[in-house]
Motif scaffolding. Structure first.
Motif, PDB file in Angstrom:
ATOM      1  N   ALA B  62       9.899   9.758  42.282  1.00 45.11           N
ATOM      2  CA  ALA B  62       9.360  10.841  41.439  1.00 45.11           C
ATOM      3  C   ALA B  62      10.169  10.941  40.151  1.00 45.11           C
ATOM      4  O   ALA B  62      11.329  10.514  40.084  1.00 45.11           O
ATOM      5  CB  ALA B  62       9.423  12.164  42.207  1.00 45.11           C
ATOM      6  N   PHE B  96       4.914  14.812  39.288  1.00 49.84           N
ATOM      7  CA  PHE B  96       5.586  14.599  40.570  1.00 49.84           C
ATOM      8  C   PHE B  96       7.057  14.444  40.227  1.00 49.84           C
ATOM      9  O   PHE B  96       7.431  13.501  39.520  1.00 49.84           O
ATOM     10  CB  PHE B  96       5.017  13.342  41.232  1.00 49.84           C
ATOM     11  CG  PHE B  96       5.593  12.988  42.587  1.00 49.84           C
ATOM     12  CD1 PHE B  96       5.678  11.653  42.992  1.00 49.84           C
ATOM     13  CD2 PHE B  96       6.016  13.964  43.479  1.00 49.84           C
ATOM     14  CE1 PHE B  96       6.179  11.312  44.228  1.00 49.84           C
ATOM     15  CE2 PHE B  96       6.524  13.640  44.720  1.00 49.84           C
ATOM     16  CZ  PHE B  96       6.612  12.303  45.104  1.00 49.84           C
ATOM     17  N   THR B 140       0.918  12.832  43.511  1.00 44.08           N
ATOM     18  CA  THR B 140       1.747  11.645  43.760  1.00 44.08           C
ATOM     19  C   THR B 140       1.025  10.338  43.469  1.00 44.08           C
ATOM     20  O   THR B 140       1.663   9.299  43.326  1.00 44.08           O
ATOM     21  CB  THR B 140       2.187  11.598  45.235  1.00 44.08           C
ATOM     22  OG1 THR B 140       1.011  11.444  46.053  1.00 44.08           O
ATOM     23  CG2 THR B 140       2.914  12.877  45.634  1.00 44.08           C
TER      24      THR B 140
END
Lengths: 318, 211
Positions: B62, B96, B140
């Motif tokens: 991330a 994310f 995501t």
């Protein structure tokens, strides 16, 4: 000698005539490629906008587009598909009548080498249509449900008017709404009935619900046509200022009533964006592109009195 | 009797054909319902596997929350381009991110974090209570709606992911979040309105632990 000269003159004249006709034939414009726009029903202004926009964009891109009205009848829709395949249409911009029932029609077109681009409503298959441009109805109604709780409160009674039971969108919207509202046990649904996405039916159903539940706080309608019917019933009963109405679609008449604070909210679905994108995808396909995403979700915007000035004409104002 | 014999033979033949090739079958409603139930998509089971096998490992990749916050401060218009993920046709996008922050306030409705070592200004806010929306499902990039013939399965995944956050992550966060403590986190943000959703970032966490 004389006959030979005559023969030669006739031969030259014939050749000249032949060249003349050949020239005029090649000067005629080639027939435009045909695209079919098959819409579930033209009895609802929202779908009229969907169909007309798809047709207009296809025409702009150089195609000859024709709208077919399935009248919410899967059998009629099947007949359209047979006719358009036989009639040499090269692509279909398709608003299905039934998520399961329409799959066979799309597969027929696929087998005939005719790509199908679904608009607004999905079919329950990921290997029939070339691509599906779909309103994210569930998420739109999650946002609507959150606004419903915010404006109606965490306690009260409400009714729900459902759309066509064979349409996935009916259940996507209902489930999105309930995924929020059912988390608040003080909010009780006292009636849930289909009005088939139809304004006139919604008026009748709402009148009947009001007779049994005169002290409702709100009504959630699965589309704006039904919201208008429900609102009409409330106006006739003198309860329009007491019972909040929530719709879904982003139809012009409901957006105007939201601006007047007569209807609480709706979800703007952007039919013009979906229809234009589907036509553009068909154009790209006919020019050789093949890698399309199977599903393209199109976000639904929540329209309330706070932001309604940004919306109109079935979309966001420029 | 002789007159009826051909009809009797015909009846026997038709009966035999119907036995061999029945024009319809009768199934008990209970059996049909059980068969349908076994084919139904179990979103909770799917999310249970997805969470451990794919989602948590993906938090390593991330975006760094500090970099995102810096981009928000210096050039908000670039945040979408640099860090955002747009799903389909939408004016919204998702982030994310992972990072660590100092708890600057811990109330009943929100827990606020500053990413600066001694900072007092909330740069990341975690709303508590019920979780709605698709931030975790869509933030995501691990899940794609094209893989699901029926959108409702994809929607059920979103609801199940939100429930995991409500039941597993938020209670953990509430327990460890005391003003002044430092917490490591990873999660997703939905940016529907850049004027209100970037400062501070409203995070739906998928993992939290004390630093």
């Amino acid at each position: 000698m004389k006959s030979t000269l005559i023969h030669r003159a006739v031969a030259v004249a014939t050749a000249c005539l032949g060249l003349l006709f050949a020239g005029s034939a090649s000067a005629q414009p080639a027939a435009k490629t045909k695209i079919a726009v098959v819409i579930s029903t033209l009895n609802n202004p929202w779908f009229v906008v969907l169909g007309e926009t798809a047709k207009a964009r296809a025409n702009e891109l150089g195609y000859d587009a024709t709208i077919f009205d399935s009248q919410n009848d899967t059998a009629k829709e099947a007949s359209h598909f047979e006719n358009l395949i036989a009639g040499g249409y090269k692509a279909v911009l398709f608003n299905p009548t039934d998520a399961d029932g329409s799959v066979a029609n799309v597969l027929k077109a696929k087998k005939a080498g005719v790509p199908v681009f679904c608009i607004d409503r999905e079919i329950n298959s990921t290997n029939a249509a070339t691509s599906q441009m779909l309103s994210d109805n569930y998420s739109g109604c999650v946002a609507l449900g959150q606004y419903f709780v915010k404006t109606v409160g965490k306690e009260g009674t409400y009714a729900e008017l459902l759309g066509l039971v064979g349409d996935n969108n009916t259940w996507n919207r209902s489930k999105g709404f309930h995924s929020v509202v059912d988390r608040f046990p003080g909010l009780k649904m006292v009636a849930q009935q289909t009005a088939e996405f139809d304004r006139a039916k919604a008026l009748e159903v709402m009148e009947s619900i009001l007779q049994k539940n005169p002290d409702l706080n709100a009504v959630f309608c699965g589309n704006d046509a039904m919201a208008m019917g429900a609102y009409q019933a409330l106006v006739s009963a003198g309860k329009a200022d007491r019972i909040k109405v929530f719709g879904f679609d982003g139809a012009d008449d409901v957006v105007k009533l939201i601006a007047e604070k007569k209807i609480a909210a709706t979800g703007m679905q952007f039919p013009k964006v979906m229809a234009q994108k589907a036509a553009e995808y068909a154009d790209q396909y006919l020019k050789g592109k093949r890698d399309f995403p199977q599903k393209v979700p199109v976000k639904v915007d929540l329209v309330t009195p706070d932001n309604v000035s940004k919306y109109g004409d079935y979309g966001k104002k420029p | 009797m002789k007159r009826f014999l051909p009809w009797l033979i015909l009846l026997i033949l038709v009966g035999g054909l119907c036995l061999a090739f029945p024009p319809f079958r009768v199934h008990s409603l209970k059996a049909v319902r059980e068969a349908q139930a076994s084919k139904q998509f179990d979103a909770a089971a799917f999310v249970g596997r997805f969470w451990g096998e794919k989602l948590l490992p993906a938090t390593e990749k991330a975006a760094d929350a500090t970099q995102v916050v810096a981009a928000v401060a210096s050039n908000p218009a670039k945040v979408r381009e640099q860090f955002g993920r747009t799903v389909g046709v939408s004016s919204s996008y998702f982030l994310f991110l992972r990072g660590s922050g100092r708890v600057v306030s811990a109330g009943d409705d929100t827990i606020c974090l500053s990413l600066q070592p001694e900072g007092e200004v909330a740069e990341v806010v975690v709303p508590l209570g019920l979780v709605f929306g698709n931030a975790v499902r869509d933030g995501t990039g691990l899940l794609d709606s094209s893989s699901y013939p029926n959108a409702q399965e994809f929607n059920d995944i979103s609801a199940a992911l939100n429930r995991m956050v409500e039941t597993n992550v938020l209670p953990q966060l509430q327990q460890m979040a005391k003003v002044g403590t430092r917490i490591q986190f990873a999660g997703c943000v939905e940016v529907a309105d850049e004027e209100t959703d970037l400062k501070p970032l409203k995070l739906v966490p998928v993992t939290v632990k004390p630093e």
